[in-house]
Structure formats: C-alpha cells, structure tokens
Enzyme design. Structure first.
Site, PDB file in Angstrom:
ATOM      1  N   ASP A  88       0.828  -1.205   0.000  1.00 28.59           N
ATOM      2  CA  ASP A  88       0.000   0.000   0.000  1.00 28.59           C
ATOM      3  C   ASP A  88       0.866   1.260   0.000  1.00 28.59           C
ATOM      4  OD1 ASP A  88      -2.173  -1.634   0.113  1.00 28.59           O
ATOM      5  OD2 ASP A  88      -2.984  -0.843   1.990  1.00 28.59           O
ATOM      6  N   HIS A 135      -5.641   3.183  -4.657  1.00 24.14           N
ATOM      7  CA  HIS A 135      -5.680   3.377  -3.203  1.00 24.14           C
ATOM      8  C   HIS A 135      -6.186   4.781  -2.883  1.00 24.14           C
ATOM      9  CE1 HIS A 135      -4.869   1.895   0.746  1.00 24.14           C
ATOM     10  NE2 HIS A 135      -3.834   2.672   1.010  1.00 24.14           N
ATOM     11  N   HIS A 151      -5.378   9.469  -0.437  1.00 27.87           N
ATOM     12  CA  HIS A 151      -5.235   8.622   0.752  1.00 27.87           C
ATOM     13  C   HIS A 151      -6.044   9.183   1.919  1.00 27.87           C
ATOM     14  CE1 HIS A 151      -3.424   6.237   4.029  1.00 27.87           C
ATOM     15  NE2 HIS A 151      -3.238   5.355   3.070  1.00 27.87           N
ATOM     16  N   HIS A 199       3.664  -2.331   3.382  1.00 27.60           N
ATOM     17  CA  HIS A 199       3.716  -0.933   2.937  1.00 27.60           C
ATOM     18  C   HIS A 199       5.073  -0.676   2.308  1.00 27.60           C
ATOM     19  CE1 HIS A 199       0.544  -0.988   5.959  1.00 27.60           C
ATOM     20  NE2 HIS A 199       0.009   0.025   5.296  1.00 27.60           N
TER      21      HIS A 199
END
Length: 413
Positions: free
Chosen positions: A236, A287, A291, A381
């Site tokens: 991510d 995503h 964010h 991540h």
C-alpha cells in the site's frame, strides 16, 4: 453497512510518508476502531499516533559540504544489494527559475558523496507550503540512476528530454489532507436511509466473500480454497521515491510479483516508478487519489477519489485499473457501490503483520511466517523501513514453503 477500520499510526518525520499504518497487534478488516492520541505537528507527520506504535528506526542522512542552498535533507537506504538516496529541496519563488540546474548540481554532488549509490531521486517543493510527503505536492521530481547522470544533466541544461523527470502542471486536484482517526469505539452506523433488509443483504455479501474466498459481489478477501500454492503480495501507499527502487530491485532479484495499491497523487508526481512497476511484471491498483478515509466523504466525493486515482494510473500505464483497496480497509456500502460502478474489485487481506507500527524485525518475521498460506493476501507498505528489513527472508521463506508470491490478479478467483 458496517464500516471496517484499522488504527492509524504516524508518519515518521524522517520517512516523509503518508501511509496507512497498522498498530502493533496486527488488524484485519472488520476490527473495531481505537482511540487516537494527538501527535505533534512536524513536516510530513499528518496523521495521529495510534496506541502501541513504536518510533520508526532512523534513516541515515548525507551532509553535503559545502552545503547546497535549498537542500532540506538527503536520506539514503539499502536493501542488501543496492543503495538509493532521496534528496528533498525546498525553494522560494525566486529560486524556482534555476530549479532544474540546481537539481543537476544536487544529483552530481550526492552521487559523488557516496560512490556506492545506485541512484539518487529528487523532490523539489515550494518552501512556504512544504509539509513533507503528506503535504502539498512537489513542483518537480526526478529519478537519476548513476548510469543516467549524463542524460539527466543534458535535460537540466535544456539538451533533450529525460523520461525519468516530472514537472508539475500546476493543475493538480485540490490538496486534501488525510483524515484523522475517529475517536470512537462504537461501530459507525449504516448509510442514512438504508433499510434493514438492505443492510442484511450487504452484511451477507461480506460474509460470503470472507468465507468462500475469490471475488464475490465485487469483494475479495482471499483466494479460493482451490487456489493452489499461490498467495498475493501487496504493498500500500506507493510510490515513495526512497523506497520504490529498493523494493522493485528486491522483487526483480527473486522473481516475485506484487500488486501495488498506489495513491493517485503519489503516482502523479512519480510516474516513472509506476511505469517501472508495470515493466517489472507487477500490478497497479487504486488506493484513492489523496489517501483519505472514505466514509466521512459524500458519496460523490468518495467516488471522485476513486475515479481520479484510476484516471491517473491509466494515463501513466495505458492499462485499465481492476483492483481497489480503501485506506485502512475503511468502507461503507456506498464505497463498495462506487467501486463496483467503476469496474473495481475491492481487495482486503488475510495477513497484516503491522510493518508500519515498527514492532521490530523479529516480530514481523514471526507474523509473516505464521500467516503465510496458499490463497492468502499479504499486506505490506512500500515505505516502511522494517518492511525492507524482513522482505528478503520472507521471500526466501515463501520459496522454501513452495508458495508462489504473485499479484492479486494472479490469484485463482
């Protein structure tokens, strides 16, 4: 529909990131919200500290001597094979006219200061509004592998193009700061006006997807039971200019494939890393553009976050976007409907080791080893320093266990 939440954690001021962070006890979609604690405001730190989060390990820095005006800092990291540096420049309006030449000077000086560097990446910001990687976007960026320094210097001197540079158009979507964690321990209520029957149907759809695996009603929590010895590796918050080349280099060396859920604004400012993902056989997912947590937004604004991110990704890769992951795994029925209406499958995970909570390499390795399973979806991540520390042994472990790490699209569904 009930909202799935995970706790947020801070962005380390050293790491210049805007990530979703997992608390020390790894969470899965559907976890209850937790209280957030206020964090001091520092450049790049735009989210509050979640309980249980340890400070991130420090990132080494380079000091240029004599100093170069406008250089905020230069950080560097390695992945066991190569080292990469990231230089942050903050300029006044008067300095902007010479920004390209300054970038050339900084690239040359950084590579000379540390001869083992494979490349230096540069991000140029407006000095007055600079807020770290989570603040207003950069004005200019570039990626300069050592072998391409001559090409880059030609570009900064107006002699030809350079495909690993980005110049901000000045027309990016309005900056939207990431949301803070809601300070509540109660499940959020369904959308206003939702009938109990509609709520029950939505809950049943989520349960079915969790139990059966595979894509069910536009949701994917895990691969099918007959997935074979294949698991999806996902990252991510990509791309980050310090971590991306290190991560892509590691994956290339092992032959693993992954899905990168990119933040649209990051992809916009570092398009060459998104192209590198595709060239390496990886998959690029959505995503959101900024964010942000989607449930507080209006349905129209939430849909626009998805649309902008997909549009940005497709403009860079030329490929349609198939998969979406909501920041924090935080969603409402409207979020899922917006994703479905845009042709997106909403993807969650089975294995969240909490790499951005900085629990330590031994804890991360243990969690990854314990939860590795065929049909699983691993959440990491790309801008977490401890991720870099454990990824090599995890990739070796998957090989020993005979589990092939691939993209979300590579899971049998």
């Amino acid at each position: 529909m009930r909202v799935c939440l995970r706790p947020l954690a801070p962005l380390s001021a050293l790491l210049l990131a805007v990530p979703l962070v997992c608390a020390s006890n790894a969470q899965t979609p559907g976890s209850r919200p937790v209280h957030a604690q206020a964090a001091p405001t520092v450049p790049g730190e735009v989210q509050p500290v979640a309980p249980g989060v340890r400070p991130a390990p420090g990132v080494p820095t380079l000091t240029l001597s004599p100093p170069v005006p406008g250089v905020e800092r230069v950080e560097y990291l390695g992945n066991g094979y190569i080292e990469v540096a990231h230089a942050v420049l903050t300029l006044t309006p008067e300095q902007r006219a010479g920004a390209r030449l300054l970038m050339g000077t900084v690239a040359r000086r950084v590579l000379a200061a540390r001869p083992g560097l494979a490349e230096v990446d540069l991000s140029v910001y407006d000095k007055a509004t600079y807020g770290g990687f989570g603040g207003p976007p950069p004005l200019l960026t570039a990626s300069v592998p050592r072998a391409r320094l001559g090409d880059f210097e030609g570009w900064v001197n107006g002699q030809g193009g350079y495909e690993r540079a980005w110049v901000g158009p000045g027309t990016l979507p309005t900056f939207r700061a990431p949301d803070r964690v809601r300070e509540t321990t109660q499940p959020l209520t369904p959308a206003a006006g939702a009938s109990q029957a509609a709520q029950n149907r939505a809950d049943l759809g989520v349960t079915t997807a969790r139990v059966l695996g595979g894509v069910q009603g536009g949701l994917l929590f895990k691969g099918r039971r007959d997935a074979g010895r294949v698991a999806a590796l996902t990252f991510d918050d990509a791309p980050h200019p310090l971590y991306e080349p290190l991560l892509l280099d590691l994956l290339r060396r092992t032959g693993a494939r992954a899905t990168f859920f990119v933040i649209g604004r990051n992809a916009q400012a570092y398009p060459y890393f998104v192209r590198d993902m595709v060239a390496g056989g990886h998959e690029v997912g959505n995503h959101t553009y900024h964010h942000v947590r989607l449930p507080p937004l209006s349905p129209g604004d939430a849909a626009e976050e998805l649309r902008l991110a997909s549009q940005t990704i497709t403009s860079i890769t030329g490929l349609p976007v198939r998969y979406f992951r909501p920041p924090g795994g935080d969603y409402t029925q409207e979020t899922l409907s917006a994703a479905r209406s845009q042709g997106l499958v909403t993807v969650f995970w089975t294995d969240d080791p909490g790499d951005f909570a900085n629990p330590g390499d031994a804890v991360l390795e243990s969690r990854l080893r314990r939860n590795l399973r065929p049909g699983g979806i691993v959440l990491l991540h790309d801008n977490a320093p401890e991720m870099l520390g454990v990824l090599r042994p995890f990739l070796r472990l998957a090989g020993r266990e005979g589990v092939v790490l691939t993209t979300v699209g590579g899971l049998p569904k």
